[in-house]
Design an enzyme around this catalytic site. Structure first.
Site, mmCIF file in Angstrom:
data_model
loop_
_atom_site.group_PDB
_atom_site.id
_atom_site.type_symbol
_atom_site.label_atom_id
_atom_site.label_comp_id
_atom_site.label_asym_id
_atom_site.label_seq_id
_atom_site.Cartn_x
_atom_site.Cartn_y
_atom_site.Cartn_z
ATOM 1 N N GLY A 219 -28.126 30.501 10.233
ATOM 2 C CA GLY A 219 -27.051 31.171 9.509
ATOM 3 C C GLY A 219 -27.210 31.241 8.010
ATOM 4 O O GLY A 219 -28.212 31.720 7.463
ATOM 5 N N THR B 14 -27.634 28.919 5.796
ATOM 6 C CA THR B 14 -28.721 28.129 5.219
ATOM 7 C C THR B 14 -30.020 28.913 5.245
ATOM 8 O O THR B 14 -30.769 28.961 4.253
ATOM 9 C CB THR B 14 -28.885 26.800 5.978
ATOM 10 O OG1 THR B 14 -27.640 26.113 6.008
ATOM 11 C CG2 THR B 14 -29.928 25.927 5.309
ATOM 12 N N VAL C 49 -21.871 29.008 18.557
ATOM 13 C CA VAL C 49 -22.980 28.511 19.376
ATOM 14 C C VAL C 49 -24.289 28.982 18.756
ATOM 15 O O VAL C 49 -24.572 30.182 18.712
ATOM 16 C CB VAL C 49 -22.872 29.000 20.830
ATOM 17 C CG1 VAL C 49 -24.060 28.473 21.639
ATOM 18 C CG2 VAL C 49 -21.565 28.543 21.459
ATOM 19 N N LYS D 299 -30.148 8.947 17.505
ATOM 20 C CA LYS D 299 -30.462 8.138 18.689
ATOM 21 C C LYS D 299 -31.966 7.940 18.826
ATOM 22 O O LYS D 299 -32.425 6.882 19.260
ATOM 23 C CB LYS D 299 -29.898 8.811 19.947
ATOM 24 C CG LYS D 299 -30.202 8.040 21.224
ATOM 25 C CD LYS D 299 -29.516 8.633 22.443
ATOM 26 C CE LYS D 299 -29.853 7.818 23.687
ATOM 27 N NZ LYS D 299 -29.135 8.305 24.883
ATOM 28 N N HIS E 184 0.296 -11.486 -11.373
ATOM 29 C CA HIS E 184 -0.109 -11.966 -10.054
ATOM 30 C C HIS E 184 0.733 -11.334 -8.942
ATOM 31 O O HIS E 184 1.216 -12.006 -8.033
ATOM 32 C CB HIS E 184 -0.050 -13.488 -9.975
ATOM 33 C CG HIS E 184 -1.007 -14.160 -10.909
ATOM 34 N ND1 HIS E 184 -2.378 -14.004 -10.825
ATOM 35 C CD2 HIS E 184 -0.795 -14.957 -11.991
ATOM 36 C CE1 HIS E 184 -2.960 -14.691 -11.783
ATOM 37 N NE2 HIS E 184 -2.030 -15.285 -12.510
ATOM 38 N N GLY F 288 -0.936 -11.359 -20.957
ATOM 39 C CA GLY F 288 -2.048 -11.200 -20.024
ATOM 40 C C GLY F 288 -1.656 -10.493 -18.747
ATOM 41 O O GLY F 288 -2.420 -10.489 -17.777
ATOM 42 N N PHE G 192 18.821 -13.869 3.840
ATOM 43 C CA PHE G 192 20.135 -14.518 3.825
ATOM 44 C C PHE G 192 20.082 -15.952 3.308
ATOM 45 O O PHE G 192 19.028 -16.578 3.245
ATOM 46 C CB PHE G 192 20.792 -14.461 5.196
ATOM 47 C CG PHE G 192 20.060 -15.191 6.307
ATOM 48 C CD1 PHE G 192 19.831 -16.559 6.263
ATOM 49 C CD2 PHE G 192 19.641 -14.512 7.451
ATOM 50 C CE1 PHE G 192 19.195 -17.234 7.287
ATOM 51 C CE2 PHE G 192 19.005 -15.171 8.486
ATOM 52 C CZ PHE G 192 18.776 -16.534 8.400
#
Length: 517
Positions: free
Chosen positions: A32, A34, A62, A135, A274, A303, A466
């Site tokens: 295509g 590329t 495809v 693979k 912190h 700081g 609570f």
């Protein structure tokens, strides 16, 4: 190396890479767009249809899904049977695959993208070729990242092939890449269904922002990653204008400060240390808000981290520069403010657009535990619609505003947490104690030490959960605090209510708690 298959969406560097391969005696198969680009730039290309004997079809859906391609990728060169079958089928082995995938991520991040457009950008042939080549990595080099072009070219030029170690490295990158790609698709589909349950299995994907100098401690390694998607208002989108790179703890602490800041619409400054708020102030302008936040705890802010929800002007910058702070984050800065702040070498100055934008309710909060992961929906709620006044004394309108202010602060203090506020200013915060009375005494003590005992007269106190006993009410009464907000729900609620009535304190139940661990 004799034959390479090249099919890329990201064409950066591909012409130069392909030309060098041809110089090294490698023939190029391509598809295509590329193939078109390579041919236009003088690269000799074999079309994919010439290899498969079958035309590209279905609007290009495809092209490469064919035995002539995948047999050439998956044949094990060490297997006599495999190579004999290739010869019988007239299939030429493919030694190098260079593929990157349809831009699914870029597509779904576009404003107004349709589901149909997103689905059309799901690559099928690309991942299949990548997985086949990976693979069989011992025989096939597979490149998914243009950053690896130079490495491959150098090895082919020097040795005539890519080394086993490099091929295994490239193989591992492929499976990371395809896993990331598939996770993006799965999560997009899940959001399209508006699913809000927790799935039986969960996959998440993040992209590295930077490696950190070290982690929570110098002997720990760390990196910073961002979620893929709309992260407006998140620290991952901040732009650093001045100072050295943020550390692991800087990022964690600043994120906590920003979460609290998002609860306020009026000009507000949050000072954090912190990951706990140490000073919060709201006012008609950002300079007065900063002064309140500073006065709330002038010791702890040193700081620390300062975040503001309005532009930092020169006056505010001059106030900030009177002390040492690690980080300042704001939506913008005046030119004069930048000149003032950057006079100090070690301050980090960050700008963050959409600083008040919260994460969507569908976002997850993640906590890693040994051997597992805890996942919950984020705590985006603040208060329920209906608050219950449970005492004889009712809070005034001004006291109710103070209660809500303190409730926002305590929501983002580590539990057990107590926050005290008055006149849109935090007076004392008692975070992260192992019992509530210690948190209460700590918050009161901080206020007395920094602001004087009289500062607590008429103040409001918020508790993230609570009261199991009336001891916090007793301490509040001694300090001069006149109203309390807490979730309620203890079997001993009556004792706390009676104590409030005894001292003329107004108490409001929310029916909602905000633990923060």
């Amino acid at each position: 190396m004799k034959r390479a298959l090249i099919s890329v969406s990201d064409k950066a560097g591909i012409v130069e890479f392909a030309k060098k391969l041809v110089e090294l005696g490698v023939e190029i198969i391509s598809t295509g767009g590329t193939a078109k680009k390579l041919i236009e730039n003088g690269v000799k290309v074999i079309g994919i249809s010439d290899v498969t004997g079958f035309p590209e079809c279905l609007d290009g859906r495809v092209k490469t899904l064919h035995p002539n391609i995948h047999a050439g990728l998956l044949a094990m060169r060490s297997s006599e049977e495999h190579m004999k079958q290739l010869e019988e089928l007239n299939v030429t082995p493919i030694d190098l695959v260079v593929v990157n995938l349809y831009p699914f991520k870029q597509t779904i991040l576009k404003d107004g993208v349709t589901r149909e457009e997103a689905i059309e950008n799901i690559d099928i042939g690309g991942p299949t070729m990548l997985r086949s080549a990976a693979k069989n990595f011992q025989d096939v080099a597979v490149v998914v990242d243009p950053e690896d072009y130079d490495t491959v070219l150098k090895e082919v030029e020097d040795k005539g092939e890519v080394s086993y170690e490099t091929k295994f490295y490239l193989c591992s990158k492929v499976f990371e890449h395809t896993s990331h790609y598939d996770t993006l698709i799965a999560n997009y589909m899940r959001k399209q269904r508006n699913a809000n349950d927790f799935p039986e299995t969960i996959s998440m994907t993040f992209e590295k922002v930077q490696d950190m100098r070290y982690g929570e401690n110098p002997h720990q390694k760390a990196a910073f990653y961002r979620e893929v998607g709309n992260t407006k208002g998140c620290l991952t989108n901040a732009k650093q204008l001045h100072g050295k790179a943020l550390s692991f703890n800087n990022i964690n602490d600043t994120n906590g400060a920003l979460e609290l800041l998002k609860e306020y619409d009026e000009p507000t400054v949050v000072a954090c240390k912190h990951a706990n708020p140490c000073g919060v102030g709201s006012a008609d302008n950002i300079c007065d808000a900063y002064v309140k936040a500073y006065k709330a705890d002038p010791v702890s802010i040193f700081g620390g981290i300062i975040v503001a929800n309005r532009e930092i002007d020169k006056n505010t910058a001059e106030e900030i520069n009177k002390i040492f702070v690690e980080i300042v984050v704001a939506p913008s800065y005046s030119e004069e403010a930048i000149e003032v702040l950057t006079q100090k070498k070690n301050i980090r100055v960050l700008t963050l657009e959409n600083i008040l934008q919260k994460q969507p309710d569908t976002a997850y909060d993640l906590k890693k535990v040994s051997g597992g992961l805890l996942i919950q929906t984020i705590d985006n709620e603040l208060l329920p619609n209906d608050l219950e006044v449970v005492t004889k004394t009712k809070p005034s309108k001004e006291q109710m505003e103070d209660l809500k202010f303190a409730w926002k602060v305590v929501k983002f203090a580590k539990s057990n947490g107590i926050a005290i506020g008055k006149d849109k200013m935090s007076l004392g915060v008692g975070p992260g104690q192992v019992n509530r009375i210690w948190a209460c005494k700590q918050a009161i003590r901080h206020a007395v030490e920094h602001l004087g005992a009289d500062s607590l007269k008429g103040a409001s106190l918020a508790s993230d959960a609570f009261f199991p006993f009336p001891d916090c009410v007793e301490e509040a009464a001694k300090a001069g605090i006149t109203c309390i907000i807490q979730p309620g729900g203890s079997i001993r609620d009556k004792l706390s209510i009676e104590a409030c009535d005894k001292y003329g304190i107004a108490m409001v139940f929310t029916g909602m708690r905000h633990f923060r661990h």
